[in-house]
Motif scaffolding. Structure first.
Motif, mmCIF file in Angstrom:
data_model
loop_
_atom_site.group_PDB
_atom_site.id
_atom_site.type_symbol
_atom_site.label_atom_id
_atom_site.label_comp_id
_atom_site.label_asym_id
_atom_site.label_seq_id
_atom_site.Cartn_x
_atom_site.Cartn_y
_atom_site.Cartn_z
ATOM 1 N N HIS A 743 2.856 -15.093 -8.130
ATOM 2 C CA HIS A 743 2.816 -14.031 -7.123
ATOM 3 C C HIS A 743 2.144 -12.800 -7.717
ATOM 4 N N GLY A 744 1.515 -12.040 -6.856
ATOM 5 C CA GLY A 744 0.967 -10.742 -7.236
ATOM 6 C C GLY A 744 1.494 -9.683 -6.292
ATOM 7 N N TRP A 775 -7.164 -12.266 -13.173
ATOM 8 C CA TRP A 775 -7.126 -11.515 -11.917
ATOM 9 C C TRP A 775 -8.475 -10.870 -11.637
ATOM 10 N N ARG A 776 -8.740 -10.674 -10.361
ATOM 11 C CA ARG A 776 -9.905 -9.915 -9.918
ATOM 12 C C ARG A 776 -9.664 -9.474 -8.482
ATOM 13 N N GLN A 777 -10.326 -8.369 -8.105
ATOM 14 C CA GLN A 777 -10.165 -7.856 -6.757
ATOM 15 C C GLN A 777 -10.878 -8.777 -5.778
ATOM 16 N N VAL A 808 -5.253 -13.960 -8.168
ATOM 17 C CA VAL A 808 -4.596 -14.083 -9.473
ATOM 18 C C VAL A 808 -4.424 -15.569 -9.783
ATOM 19 N N LYS A 809 -4.528 -15.887 -11.072
ATOM 20 C CA LYS A 809 -4.334 -17.253 -11.564
ATOM 21 C C LYS A 809 -3.581 -17.174 -12.879
ATOM 22 N N ALA A 824 -6.151 -20.195 -7.398
ATOM 23 C CA ALA A 824 -5.992 -18.748 -7.199
ATOM 24 C C ALA A 824 -5.072 -18.493 -6.011
ATOM 25 N N VAL A 825 -4.201 -17.527 -6.162
ATOM 26 C CA VAL A 825 -3.375 -17.055 -5.053
ATOM 27 C C VAL A 825 -3.719 -15.601 -4.805
ATOM 28 N N VAL A 826 -3.465 -15.160 -3.600
ATOM 29 C CA VAL A 826 -3.814 -13.788 -3.208
ATOM 30 C C VAL A 826 -2.558 -12.928 -3.232
ATOM 31 N N GLY A 827 -2.630 -11.829 -3.932
ATOM 32 C CA GLY A 827 -1.565 -10.840 -3.950
ATOM 33 C C GLY A 827 -2.122 -9.463 -3.635
#
Length: 1290
Positions: A743-744, A775-777, A808-809, A824-827
């Protein structure tokens, strides 16, 4: 009210039928598409269907002008429809191309269709060309081009032969996206003269074909023999080298080169293609660099040569590599994909306007919300697009605000159809929405007398579907009792359905639902029956039966007597064998002459129409001699001799020997493991195997020290664990899995906390476990940032923008390598409080207690967080008839989600309110909008603050009252109603009086004396009368009496009676009559002929006692008090009281108390005692004998009491002080009772009063013998008389 709310009602079909009977503006139900491409060879069919009440009429426009259908003989309009049929036989379709629009109208409004652009489909022919034969060397690649002509719409391409059979395609031969036919390498079998490319044009359903292509495939021998001919004949085309063509590495035929670029639109479909040549035929594979392929949205086509991705997202951008590989090598091609967000687009719907059904004087809102780039312009029109709404005649009940039309105080006859047209340079949207103003009394749609059945403790739902305008209010009643409120166990839903959360038998009965509005009331009756659940009382039991014996399973069931049960038996969850040995009875299953095949699990299933219950038991069949003794089943013995075989890097095979089953077959084996490296002493379940197996294949993890054990399971339970196997160690490896629950989430406005669930020691696969956090935007062209951490489950990224999405990964890493590529998941980074407030706040006041508030939503960029909703704060400043503000406590409502409106209930009429609105996110609240004031209209007032009755006289009284606490408007006056109430509580005629608002008192005269009156009083405003308060009063009586409650005391020859003052009676009392009747054990008079003696008591004297004289001693009396009115009718009578007077006069002498009599009795007793002593001495004369000793040792029990204190004689005394005998007791207070001649009736009560109880019963009634005092125990308080003394010796 919106018509969409009707959709929540049940019985949609019935509701639709009801709506069809009501007046309704037209609605377009079917129309042709905006861009309508026709087949020029067929008649043109332009659809336009609509409904309405009455049925609408239709007309058309063509290119903006009226299209007279009747003047064109080629055009026909279908009956009761607007659909046009254009006959183009003998005509050119071009003549009817253009823009058409349909109009449907009736007396309630006009609806219009979209602009339908009619164009004919064009199917151009292939240009004439001469195709030369293609000669190609075996093994080389080849491309046959199609190049079809452009059409409207583009054609569909496929390859066939002269017999219209599709050419076979495979990994070697395939058709590209552009229609060309590609050969990775050609074979001799590819030689043919009918390679034909076909183009099918969908709208015209025509197929155009290209000239056939001839392909000749030559081997090396044929090439050498004809090489000279190939130079002499120019009409043959040779493809390939003259030298022999052998096996070769792959290379790409399309696209060419090592890389290419392709652009995709967000939300569209991306198709990537790679076609390779080579020998042997290469295989094509795909993967995405720096990421994974979107498995849920992607698919492969054309033998893996085409990659298709649907619903393209920004994350799909990147480099896609296709690899062609055969046994000689591989080739790579990289396609760089750029995802573009469409900067410009045609309008699209966010929320189309919906039909409204309103009652007269109601308020409604039509909303037309669209989006697009550039921003669409919204134009409203009514009953057709001819006149824009903004240019139509001014209507005070209609207000247009951009995408919203507000209708207020609508009236009957104002039904219409509104059109919303949203357009920009790329297209338009058109929607019709009618406003139907109806005044309809309620209708209940639920069929009457429905019977609902439900099992106890289950929820019950009773329907009450209704329709009306205004929307009917639904009220439920049970068994003609008071209304059912929205409280446990009842819940009344918005659609009228009554829910009983947990139905019980007491909930059974008749339920009535009432639908009501201001036009009428309708009711409907339904019935609920709560049934008892079906339960199996006697379950079948596990049985062990000898072969050829009989097995009987019982299954006794309890069920609701009104439900019909059905019993089914199953064997191993299937039907019973079709065998006459199986006999099914009402509550049992009998299996005769059982065999080994009958073993299994038997289940009895009891079904009713509402529920079911089931129970199972196993049958074990054994073969045994006559001497076998059967024992009850037990848990099996643990398995033994565990061995590990077939040992591999990630698996091992475990075998064992089962233990004794103990008369219950083993159902399964449970294999457990212990990891001595990571969790010594803890056993985990690994796998289960069937009870018939003795081997298990175990998949293992790297870097673990395993020990295994096995448990057996039968019907009784688990065995003890087996002895552990020998230890088995696996080698370390790179991780197989990555952390889960990634999670982010931001905790501050400028950070991002990335968290995950750590791997277990067994999942680490090796030493040195770490986590690589990436992570990256999101949606920003930037590289991944990463950090490697260990022994933690989170990482904090600082310095982030506020509430922006991040990808984020988290990847697992150890000393032996990296884990698989993580997804990758989105936070989102942290939230901050919103920056702006809602705008365009408007308030629509519905009535005195309800208002609607509308606002423009805050831009997402200004919310700066996850939108929670909008918080509306409102408060009452003052009543409108008060000059000074008296601000009340603020009320707050939170409307969740992206709402733009809400309702404010519970307002007070005739008041000034203020409100503001804030947007709320996960961090907090934004600034408030500017305060907005609104006023509520007048309502009915509250109840008067008090109603007092003063100065009560025989025929008049005074009423005083106070104004209501809540006027809710300007008071217009008061209403007083009153009526008399007689002795049987019947109400008399009602008198009504009106008073102005400034009066607070009135004197009512000419009333009846001694009469009870009931008063009803309320206040009024222009909106009507408020709640009524009531009061009661009695005019003064001419004589006032009281109901006797109890008597206070009774004297010896006279009786004093006392009574409590009563409440006022609603009638006049003449007198009290005190009646006395003498009686004896045998009445001297016949039953029913009692001779009562009456004495009058003055009821108005205020006296509470009365003295009755002339009573006879030793006589019992019944006493009662009777109240009579003017007509001598009995109104009240007390219960009869029994009074007994003593039989002895005060100057009589009691023989038992005289001294001479006491002395005589004492002398007689002394004489008897002397005689007894002499007998005793004479008996003992002559010495003692053994028998005598026994007698002395065991004296006669009949003589024993004489030695007790209570059996001895007292000393005689003839003194006058009446001292008690020696054997008697003196009262604890040291006093002696006075002579009986001084007794009175008071002495025979418990206290000194001789009072009656509250219910009129006498306490301490005289019975000829005094009660024993509690402190004297069981002993008598009176001196014994000589008679009593003599009786003690008998």
């Amino acid at each position: 009210m919106s018509a969409c709310s009707l959709l929540f009602l049940p019985f949609d079909l019935m509701l639709a039928n009801v709506l069809l009977t009501l007046p309704q503006p037209p609605t377009i139900t079917h129309q042709s598409p905006k861009d309508f491409i026709i087949d020029p060879r067929e008649n043109i069919l332009i659809y336009c269907e609509a409904k309405g009440k009455p049925h609408p009429s239709f007309s058309w426009t063509r290119n903006g002008t009226h299209f007279d259908v009747e003047k064109d003989s080629k055009v026909l309009m279908k009956p009761s429809s607007g659909t046009l049929v254009i006959d183009i036989s003998g005509e050119k379709a071009e003549a009817y191309e253009g823009i058409y629009q349909c109009t449907a109208r009736n007396e309630h409004g006009t609806a219009v269709s979209n602009n339908i652009f009619i164009r004919q489909s064009r199917s151009p022919l292939w240009s004439k060309e001469r195709k030369e034969a293609i000669m190609v060397q075996v093994g080389v690649s080849l491309v046959l081009q199609c190049r079809p002509p452009a059409g409207l719409p583009p054609p569909i391409i496929f390859w066939m032969d002269n017999n219209f059979q599709r050419l076979p395609q495979n990994t070697r031969v395939s058709q590209a996206l552009n229609g060309d036919l590609y050969f990775s390498n050609v074979l001799l079998d590819d030689t043919r003269n009918d390679y034909i490319c076909y183009a099918r044009f969908p709208h015209t359903q025509t197929i155009q074909q290209k000239q056939p292509i001839t392909v000749k495939v030559l081997d090396m021998d044929a090439i050498n023999e004809t090489v000279a001919d190939m130079y002499n004949y120019t009409n043959n085309l040779f493809v390939g080298e003259y030298s022999p063509s052998g096996e070769r590495r792959p290379s790409f035929m399309a696209p060419l080169g090592q890389s290419s670029t392709q652009m995709a639109l967000r939300g569209g479909v991306l198709e990537l293609e790679c076609i390779a040549e080579g020998l042997p035929t290469p295989e094509v594979s795909w993967y995405k660099e720096s990421g994974d392929l979107p498995s849920s949205r992607m698919s492969f086509h054309n033998f893996q040569k085409t990659l298709k991705i649907a619903d393209v997202m920004e994350a799909d951008a990147g480099d896609y590599r296709c690899t062609a590989k055969n046994s000689l090598g591989s080739a790579h091609h990289t396609i760089k994909v750029n995802v573009k967000v469409p900067l410009q687009s045609a309008p699209f719907w966010i929320s189309a306007p919906r039909n409204l059904i309103l009652a007269p004087e109601e308020t409604g809102i039509l909303t037309c919300r669209v989006s697009g780039d550039p921003k669409p312009q919204i134009a409203w029109s009514v009953n057709g697009p001819v006149i824009p709404l903004i240019d139509s005649p001014k209507d005070t009940s209609r207000k247009v605000e951009d995408d919203t039309v507000i209708l207020s105080d609508v009236q009957t006859g104002s039904s219409a159809v509104y059109q919303c047209n949203a357009s920009n340079e790329f297209g338009y949207l058109l929607a019709n929405a009618f406003v139907n103003v109806l005044a309809e009394a309620p209708r209940v749609l639920t069929p009457p007398n429905n019977v609902y059945q439900v099992i106890t403790n289950n929820p019950a739902f009773l329907d009450c579907a209704s329709f009306g305008s205004p929307i009917p209010a639904i009220t439920w009643f049970k068994d003609s009792q008071t209304s059912i409120l929205n409280r446990d166990p009842y819940v009344i839903h918005n659609n009228g359905t009554l829910e009983i959360n947990v139905a019980q038998s007491l909930n059974s009965g008749k339920y009535t639902c009432i639908a009501s509005n201001n036009l009428g009331t309708r009711e409907n009756h339904v019935y609920l029956e709560v049934k008892e659940p079906t339960r199996i009382l006697a379950q079948p039991e596990y049985m062990v039966v000898q072969r050829n014996r009989k097995a009987v399973f019982e299954c006794k069931v309890k069920h609701d007597p009104t439900l019909i049960p059905t019993m089914n038996w199953l064997k191993d969850n299937g039907e019973l064998p079709d065998d006459e040995r199986f006999l099914v009875d009402t509550d049992s299953l009998t299996i005769n002459e059982v065999t080994e095949e009958d073993e299994g699990t038997y289940t009895c299933v009891m079904n009713t129409t509402l529920d079911q219950d089931s129970a199972s038991a196993m049958l074990t069949v054994v073969v045994s001699g006559t001497d076998t003794v059967f024992s009850s089943p037990e848990e099996p013995d643990p398995p033994t001799d565990l061995e590990l075989t077939d040992q591999r890097e990630r698996s091992v095979q475990l075998t064992w020997i089962p233990g004794d089953e103990h008369n219950s077959p083993t159902q399964k084996f449970l294999v457990q493991y212990e990891d001595l490296l990571h969790q010594a002493g803890v056993w985990h379940n690994l796998t289960e195997e069937e009870g018939t197996k003795t081997t298990a294949h175990l998949d293992l993890s790297p870097y673990a020290y395993y020990s295994f054990r096995v448990l057996a399971v039968n019907h009784v339970g688990y065995s003890q664990p087996s002895r552990p196997s020998r230890q088995y160690r696996t080698n370390p490896a790179a991780p197989d899995v990555n952390p889960t629950d990634v999670h982010g989430v931001g905790t501050e406005h400028n950070n991002l906390v990335i968290s995950w669930k750590e791997l277990t020691g067994l999942q680490s696969n090796g030493p040195g476990l770490q986590y690589k956090v990436n992570w990256r935007q999101k949606d920003v062209e930037e590289d991944w940032l990463s950090e490697t951490v260990a022994n933690t489950s989170k990482y904090v990224v600082s310095g982030t923008p506020t509430f922006v999405p991040y990808e984020v990964k988290v990847q697992a890493v150890n000393d032996y390598g990296n884990g698989p590529a993580p997804e990758a998941v989105v936070g989102y980074s942290g939230e901050d409080v919103p920056m702006s407030a809602p705008e365009s706040v408007q308030v629509l006041v519905q009535n005195g207690t309800l208002a609607e508030v509308h606002w423009e939503p805050v831009l997402t960029s200004m919310v700066r967080g996850r939108l929670q909703g909008y918080k509306v704060s409102y408060w009452r400043e003052r009543s409108l008839h008060q000059a000074e503000a008296q601000q009340e406590e603020q009320q707050v409502l939170l409307f969740s989600g992206n709402r733009t409106d809400g309702r404010l209930p519970g307002l007070k009429p005739y008041s000034l309110y203020t409100l503001n609105i804030r947007v709320v996110n996960g961090k907090g609240e934004g600034p408030p909008s500017p305060n907005h004031n609104f006023e509520t209209p007048e309502g009915v007032p509250g109840p008067p603050s008090f109603l007092r009755i003063k100065n009560t006289d025989m025929d008049s009284l005074t009423l005083e009252w106070g104004p209501p606490q809540d006027n809710n408007g300007r008071l217009t006056g008061y209403t007083l109603k009153y009526q008399p109430v007689n002795s049987s509580n019947e109400l008399g005629p009602v008198e009504e009086m009106m008073f102005p608002a400034n009066e607070t008192t009135v004197i009512l005269a000419d009333l009846k004396y001694s009469t009870r009156y009931k008063f009803y009083f309320n206040a009024k405003t222009i909106k009507g009368s408020g709640p009524t308060i009531t009061e009661e009063a009695v005019t003064i009586m001419d004589e006032v009496a009281c109901l006797p409650q109890r008597f206070s005391a009774i004297k010896r020859f006279s009786a004093h009676t006392s009574y409590h003052p009563p409440k006022y009676l609603p009638f006049s009392i003449h007198t009290f009559l005190l009646s006395i009747l003498t009686f004896s054990p045998t009445p001297p008079f016949p039953p029913g002929k009692e001779d009562w003696t009456k004495e009058c008591v003055n009821g108005s004297s205020g006296s509470q006692t009365h003295l009755i004289k002339g009573l006879k001693p030793g006589t019992s009396y019944r006493v009662r008090l009777v109240v009579k009115d003017h007509s001598e009718a009995t109104i009240h009578s007390t219960e009869e009281l029994v009074i007994t007077l003593p039989a002895m006069k005060s100057d009589q002498v009691d023989l038992a108390t005289q001294g001479w009599f006491i002395g005589l009795m004492c002398a007689i007793a002394l004489l008897i005692l002397v005689l007894l002593i002499i007998c005793f001495i004479k008996r003992n004369k002559g010495g003692k004998y053994p028998v005598k000793e026994k007698e002395d040792a065991h004296q006669d029990p009949e003589i024993q009491p004489m030695k007790d204190d209570d059996g001895t004689f007292g000393e005689y005394s003839d003194t006058e002080d009446h001292k008690p005998l020696k054997g008697s007791r003196t009262p604890s207070n040291g006093t002696v009772k006075r002579d009986d001649s001084d007794d009175s009736l008071v002495d025979y009560g418990e206290g000194g009063d001789g009072q009656f109880n509250e219910d009129g019963s006498f306490i301490g009634q005289y019975s000829g013998k005094k009660e024993k005092d509690t402190h004297e125990g069981n002993e008598s308080s009176e001196a014994p008389s000589p008679v009593n003394a003599m009786n003690s010796f008998v």
